[in-house]
Motif scaffolding. Structure first.
Motif, PDB file in Angstrom:
ATOM      1  N   PHE A 134      24.234  32.782   8.135  1.00  0.00           N
ATOM      2  CA  PHE A 134      25.653  32.576   8.394  1.00  0.00           C
ATOM      3  C   PHE A 134      25.812  31.295   9.196  1.00  0.00           C
ATOM      4  CE2 PHE A 134      26.175  37.105   7.460  1.00  0.00           C
ATOM      5  CZ  PHE A 134      27.390  37.115   6.796  1.00  0.00           C
ATOM      6  N   THR A 135      26.698  30.419   8.759  1.00  0.00           N
ATOM      7  CA  THR A 135      26.923  29.179   9.484  1.00  0.00           C
ATOM      8  C   THR A 135      28.372  29.093   9.929  1.00  0.00           C
ATOM      9  OG1 THR A 135      26.757  26.754   9.382  1.00  0.00           O
ATOM     10  CG2 THR A 135      27.423  27.887   7.376  1.00  0.00           C
ATOM     11  N   PRO A 136      28.623  28.660  11.165  1.00  0.00           N
ATOM     12  CA  PRO A 136      30.012  28.465  11.603  1.00  0.00           C
ATOM     13  C   PRO A 136      30.580  27.199  10.980  1.00  0.00           C
ATOM     14  CG  PRO A 136      28.501  27.815  13.348  1.00  0.00           C
ATOM     15  CD  PRO A 136      27.653  28.376  12.239  1.00  0.00           C
ATOM     16  N   LEU A 137      31.848  27.241  10.617  1.00  0.00           N
ATOM     17  CA  LEU A 137      32.490  26.077  10.016  1.00  0.00           C
ATOM     18  C   LEU A 137      33.007  25.104  11.069  1.00  0.00           C
ATOM     19  CD1 LEU A 137      34.371  27.832   7.089  1.00  0.00           C
ATOM     20  CD2 LEU A 137      32.154  26.674   7.059  1.00  0.00           C
ATOM     21  N   ASN A 138      33.009  25.521  12.338  1.00  0.00           N
ATOM     22  CA  ASN A 138      33.334  24.658  13.471  1.00  0.00           C
ATOM     23  C   ASN A 138      32.432  25.053  14.627  1.00  0.00           C
ATOM     24  OD1 ASN A 138      36.296  25.197  12.041  1.00  0.00           O
ATOM     25  ND2 ASN A 138      35.988  23.063  12.634  1.00  0.00           N
ATOM     26  N   GLY A 139      32.513  24.321  15.729  1.00  0.00           N
ATOM     27  CA  GLY A 139      31.739  24.701  16.896  1.00  0.00           C
ATOM     28  C   GLY A 139      32.142  26.082  17.398  1.00  0.00           C
ATOM     29  N   ALA A 149      32.135  18.727  -4.615  1.00  0.00           N
ATOM     30  CA  ALA A 149      33.212  18.004  -3.938  1.00  0.00           C
ATOM     31  C   ALA A 149      34.505  18.190  -4.724  1.00  0.00           C
ATOM     32  CB  ALA A 149      32.870  16.525  -3.815  1.00  0.00           C
ATOM     33  N   HIS A 150      35.583  18.557  -4.041  1.00  0.00           N
ATOM     34  CA  HIS A 150      36.877  18.791  -4.679  1.00  0.00           C
ATOM     35  C   HIS A 150      37.945  18.068  -3.861  1.00  0.00           C
ATOM     36  CE1 HIS A 150      39.995  20.814  -6.960  1.00  0.00           C
ATOM     37  NE2 HIS A 150      40.561  21.238  -5.837  1.00  0.00           N
ATOM     38  N   GLN A 151      38.280  16.842  -4.292  1.00  0.00           N
ATOM     39  CA  GLN A 151      39.199  15.988  -3.547  1.00  0.00           C
ATOM     40  C   GLN A 151      38.636  15.790  -2.131  1.00  0.00           C
ATOM     41  OE1 GLN A 151      43.048  17.830  -3.948  1.00  0.00           O
ATOM     42  NE2 GLN A 151      43.128  17.502  -6.164  1.00  0.00           N
ATOM     43  N   LYS A 152      39.391  16.161  -1.091  1.00  0.00           N
ATOM     44  CA  LYS A 152      38.882  16.050   0.272  1.00  0.00           C
ATOM     45  C   LYS A 152      38.272  17.351   0.770  1.00  0.00           C
ATOM     46  CE  LYS A 152      42.144  12.444   1.683  1.00  0.00           C
ATOM     47  NZ  LYS A 152      43.190  12.070   2.679  1.00  0.00           N
ATOM     48  N   ALA A 153      38.205  18.346  -0.106  1.00  0.00           N
ATOM     49  CA  ALA A 153      37.671  19.656   0.256  1.00  0.00           C
ATOM     50  C   ALA A 153      36.339  19.882  -0.461  1.00  0.00           C
ATOM     51  CB  ALA A 153      38.675  20.748  -0.092  1.00  0.00           C
ATOM     52  N   THR A 154      35.820  21.116  -0.343  1.00  0.00           N
ATOM     53  CA  THR A 154      34.561  21.479  -0.992  1.00  0.00           C
ATOM     54  C   THR A 154      34.735  22.811  -1.699  1.00  0.00           C
ATOM     55  OG1 THR A 154      33.299  20.341   0.726  1.00  0.00           O
ATOM     56  CG2 THR A 154      32.094  21.875  -0.673  1.00  0.00           C
ATOM     57  N   LYS A 204      30.656  35.489  -9.145  1.00  0.00           N
ATOM     58  CA  LYS A 204      31.631  34.590  -9.767  1.00  0.00           C
ATOM     59  C   LYS A 204      32.853  34.326  -8.887  1.00  0.00           C
ATOM     60  CE  LYS A 204      29.096  34.255 -13.400  1.00  0.00           C
ATOM     61  NZ  LYS A 204      28.317  33.014 -13.664  1.00  0.00           N
ATOM     62  N   HIS A 205      32.767  34.641  -7.603  1.00  0.00           N
ATOM     63  CA  HIS A 205      33.865  34.305  -6.706  1.00  0.00           C
ATOM     64  C   HIS A 205      33.880  32.794  -6.467  1.00  0.00           C
ATOM     65  CE1 HIS A 205      34.232  38.569  -5.996  1.00  0.00           C
ATOM     66  NE2 HIS A 205      32.994  38.639  -5.542  1.00  0.00           N
ATOM     67  N   GLU A 206      35.053  32.283  -6.135  1.00  0.00           N
ATOM     68  CA  GLU A 206      35.184  30.868  -5.827  1.00  0.00           C
ATOM     69  C   GLU A 206      35.924  30.714  -4.501  1.00  0.00           C
ATOM     70  OE1 GLU A 206      37.216  29.102  -9.071  1.00  0.00           O
ATOM     71  OE2 GLU A 206      39.099  30.180  -8.746  1.00  0.00           O
ATOM     72  N   LEU A 207      35.449  29.767  -3.711  1.00  0.00           N
ATOM     73  CA  LEU A 207      35.990  29.539  -2.373  1.00  0.00           C
ATOM     74  C   LEU A 207      36.154  28.039  -2.167  1.00  0.00           C
ATOM     75  CD1 LEU A 207      36.690  30.485   0.559  1.00  0.00           C
ATOM     76  CD2 LEU A 207      34.234  30.349   1.041  1.00  0.00           C
ATOM     77  N   THR A 208      37.347  27.633  -1.796  1.00  0.00           N
ATOM     78  CA  THR A 208      37.626  26.224  -1.524  1.00  0.00           C
ATOM     79  C   THR A 208      37.990  26.079  -0.053  1.00  0.00           C
ATOM     80  OG1 THR A 208      38.453  25.934  -3.779  1.00  0.00           O
ATOM     81  CG2 THR A 208      38.972  24.212  -2.186  1.00  0.00           C
ATOM     82  N   LEU A 209      37.206  25.287   0.671  1.00  0.00           N
ATOM     83  CA  LEU A 209      37.402  25.106   2.108  1.00  0.00           C
ATOM     84  C   LEU A 209      37.744  23.648   2.401  1.00  0.00           C
ATOM     85  CD1 LEU A 209      34.425  27.202   3.526  1.00  0.00           C
ATOM     86  CD2 LEU A 209      36.807  27.898   3.254  1.00  0.00           C
ATOM     87  N   ASN A 210      38.556  23.472   3.439  1.00  0.00           N
ATOM     88  CA  ASN A 210      38.978  22.125   3.833  1.00  0.00           C
ATOM     89  C   ASN A 210      37.926  21.446   4.702  1.00  0.00           C
ATOM     90  OD1 ASN A 210      41.412  22.511   2.458  1.00  0.00           O
ATOM     91  ND2 ASN A 210      42.410  23.365   4.265  1.00  0.00           N
ATOM     92  N   VAL A 211      36.730  21.369   4.186  1.00  0.00           N
ATOM     93  CA  VAL A 211      35.646  20.622   4.824  1.00  0.00           C
ATOM     94  C   VAL A 211      35.114  19.628   3.799  1.00  0.00           C
ATOM     95  CG1 VAL A 211      35.016  22.479   6.401  1.00  0.00           C
ATOM     96  CG2 VAL A 211      33.914  22.352   4.175  1.00  0.00           C
ATOM     97  N   SER A 212      34.688  18.497   4.274  1.00  0.00           N
ATOM     98  CA  SER A 212      34.187  17.478   3.360  1.00  0.00           C
ATOM     99  C   SER A 212      32.852  17.909   2.757  1.00  0.00           C
ATOM    100  CB  SER A 212      34.027  16.142   4.091  1.00  0.00           C
ATOM    101  OG  SER A 212      33.019  16.243   5.089  1.00  0.00           O
TER     102      SER A 212
END
Length: 287
Positions: A142-147, A166-171, A178-186
């Motif tokens: 498990f990794t934190p997406l922020n500090g 890479a999806h625009q400015k997100a990932t 088959k789940h999909e997750l789009t996060l606002n991280v580069s």
């Protein structure tokens, strides 16, 4: 034979019910049975902008305990329109919600597994991981997406991530099931988190493998009793073993001392332990 009216009416009612059931079977010759199987799992499409849409279908839990099927622990504590602070997404498509923060939930899971996150962070620092240190235990990652040191943050289970794009400015993350997750991280940040997790996971595996190999070799070296084995079995000489977190912290401290010694080409860098009369102008460290 003579039957009373009540009996005859009951027989006719049962006959009418049988006829209606037969007619229903003709129009619908099958029945839908609810079964809990992998084929019935929902496929989730999650984005950070639409994550609150899952609040209405999420199952509330007071003291939420994660498991191996949890792949996204989402922090929604900043949302003022809901009393809930956490959403948890499972591989089977179910969604859980809780008023607990992600910090409480992830800490409960770490305690449940029995691994001290502070020890993991100490090991990470010795490997050059100073921020967003992942929680790794075997294949569990498990990794934190922020500090995660001061405030609740979202956590991503990388052990369920198959690929990233890479999806625009997100990932875009391809998740098991088959789940999909789009996060606002580069994409660069996501790659760094994966790389840090790989370094920590590989180091743990090598430590375990090398220690077990060393112990196996030493076990075959000699089976005769000696003073050390006698002390081990003697209650008079027994003492509690240090915690893994204490051992890692000491190791990191010693590594820091050795680095300073190599850079300064001097002895022990702990000058504050010297008597005041031995600290003259030549010993002062200028900025």
């Amino acid at each position: 034979m003579d039957y009373d009216k009540k009996y005859n009416d009951s027989v006719m009612d049962r006959f009418d019910a049988f006829i209606r059931c037969s007619e229903a079977k003709k129009t619908r010759p099958y029945a839908l049975m609810l079964e809990h199987s992998e084929a019935d799992s929902r496929v989730l499409s999650i984005t950070e902008d639409s994550v609150l849409d899952f609040l209405d279908v999420a199952l509330e839990q007071t003291y939420l305990l994660l498991d191996d099927d949890s792949f996204y622990v989402c922090d929604v504590s900043k949302e003022i329109g809901t009393p809930y602070n956490t959403l948890v997404f499972q591989i089977n498509g179910s969604v859980l919600k809780s008023k607990e923060t992600t910090t409480h939930i992830i800490t409960r899971y770490m305690n449940y597994i029995g691994v001290d996150y502070k020890a993991t962070m100490q090991l990470g620092k010795s490997l050059g991981i100073f921020s967003q240190c992942p929680f790794v235990c075997g294949t569990l990652c498990f990794t934190p997406l922020n500090g995660a040191s001061r405030k609740p943050v979202s956590w991503l289970g990388l052990h369920h991530v198959q690929a990233i794009t890479a999806h625009q400015k997100a990932t875009y993350f391809n998740i098991d099931g088959k789940h999909e997750l789009t996060l606002n991280v580069s994409h660069k940040t996501a790659s760094r988190l994966i790389r840090q997790t790989k370094i920590l996971s590989d180091s743990q595996q090598r430590m375990v493998t090398e220690w077990l190999a060393l112990m196996h070799h030493q076990k075959e070296f000699s089976s005769r009793p000696n003073v050390v084995t006698r002390c081990t079995v003697s209650s008079h000489f027994s003492q509690p073993l240090p915690l893994l977190s204490t051992w890692l912290m000491t190791l990191s401290f010693l590594q820091g001392r050795w680095i300073v010694q190599d850079l300064l080409k001097e002895g022990d860098p702990l000058l504050d332990l010297l008597p005041p009369e031995k600290l003259n102008d030549e010993n002062e460290i200028n900025d």
